[in-house]
Design a protein around this motif. Structure first.
Motif, PDB file in Angstrom:
ATOM      1  N   TYR A 258      50.830  60.297  40.285  1.00  0.00           N
ATOM      2  CA  TYR A 258      49.954  59.916  39.175  1.00  0.00           C
ATOM      3  C   TYR A 258      50.729  59.231  38.049  1.00  0.00           C
TER       4      TYR A 258
ATOM      5  N   GLN B 124      42.715  58.202  34.685  1.00  0.00           N
ATOM      6  CA  GLN B 124      42.338  59.558  35.069  1.00  0.00           C
ATOM      7  C   GLN B 124      40.991  59.567  35.795  1.00  0.00           C
TER       8      GLN B 124
ATOM      9  N   ALA C  55      42.521  65.921  35.177  1.00  0.00           N
ATOM     10  CA  ALA C  55      43.067  65.656  36.508  1.00  0.00           C
ATOM     11  C   ALA C  55      43.807  66.876  37.039  1.00  0.00           C
TER      12      ALA C  55
ATOM     13  N   TYR D  75      41.638  58.410  39.253  1.00  0.00           N
ATOM     14  CA  TYR D  75      42.271  59.474  40.026  1.00  0.00           C
ATOM     15  C   TYR D  75      41.241  60.503  40.499  1.00  0.00           C
TER      16      TYR D  75
END
Length: 212
Positions: free
Chosen positions: A35, A62, A127, A65
């Motif tokens: 990430y 985010q 996340a 993700y």
């Protein structure tokens, strides 16, 4: 007839198809680089779209993700639950069934494991919390799946179960990392290899017990 802008992506590609393309690329980036090192610009370049368009579709990094994570977490949990259903008389042991389910679910996009098990997620972020939810759910299934093994070994120490949970997570991560480096290995051959490794490990430890 022209396609409305709400349904069309770029260069004539339907928006739904473009979104799937972006998610595939983003999943590969997050899985390979983590990430922290993944950028929206890199994902956009990989797909061949502009960074503003990617933000328009998915929002922040985010948000992107999370859009990648949820399908992965749901797919892995479903695979593990299915593998842990009551087996037939000739079914392999639970650990092998679970590993086969994981290999099958990850085949074709093996790095997705590291989207879920990513140490670079920002602490306290949405996340990190969402990934922790899926990891905890997997750990709960592992605890249930290994309870019989510990019982058969005569273990009543709850710390044994906790240690085994972490050992299992580490084993899966190590095996999947090895698998990524050996792309010719199918889920079936990986499961067969694990069966041989488990048998060899059992023999080694059993011989060790006899020698003491």
């Amino acid at each position: 007839m022209t396609t409305s802008s709400s349904r069309a992506g770029t260069k004539g590609m339907p928006r739904a198809d473009r979104e799937r393309q972006i998610l595939t690329a983003a999943t590969a980036e997050f899985g390979h680089y983590g990430y922290d090192a993944t950028t929206v610009a890199a994902v956009a370049a990989r797909v061949g779209v502009t960074k503003p368009l990617l933000h328009q579709y998915f929002g922040s990094k985010q948000d992107l993700y999370l859009a990648c994570l949820d399908p992965i977490g749901d797919r892995l949990l479903s695979a593990i639950r299915t593998a842990m259903t009551e087996p037939g008389a000739d079914a392999p042991p639970t650990p092998l069934r679970v590993l086969n389910a994981l290999f099958t679910a990850l085949d074709g996009q093996r790095e997705t494991w590291f989207v879920l098990y990513d140490p670079s997620l920002p602490p306290g972020s949405d996340a990190a919390r969402r990934a922790a939810y899926y990891r905890d759910a997997v750990d709960d299934l592992v605890t249930v799946g290994t309870a019989d093994l510990l019982h058969a070994a005569g273990s009543k120490d709850p710390l044994d179960a906790d240690a085994l949970k972490y050992a299992w997570r580490g084993l899966c991560t190590a095996l999947i990392r090895w698998w990524i480096n050996h792309p010719d290995q199918s889920p079936k051959t990986m499961t067969q290899r694990c069966a041989r490794l488990f048998e060899a490990s059992y023999t080694i430890f059993a011989d060790g017990d006899d020698s003491t």
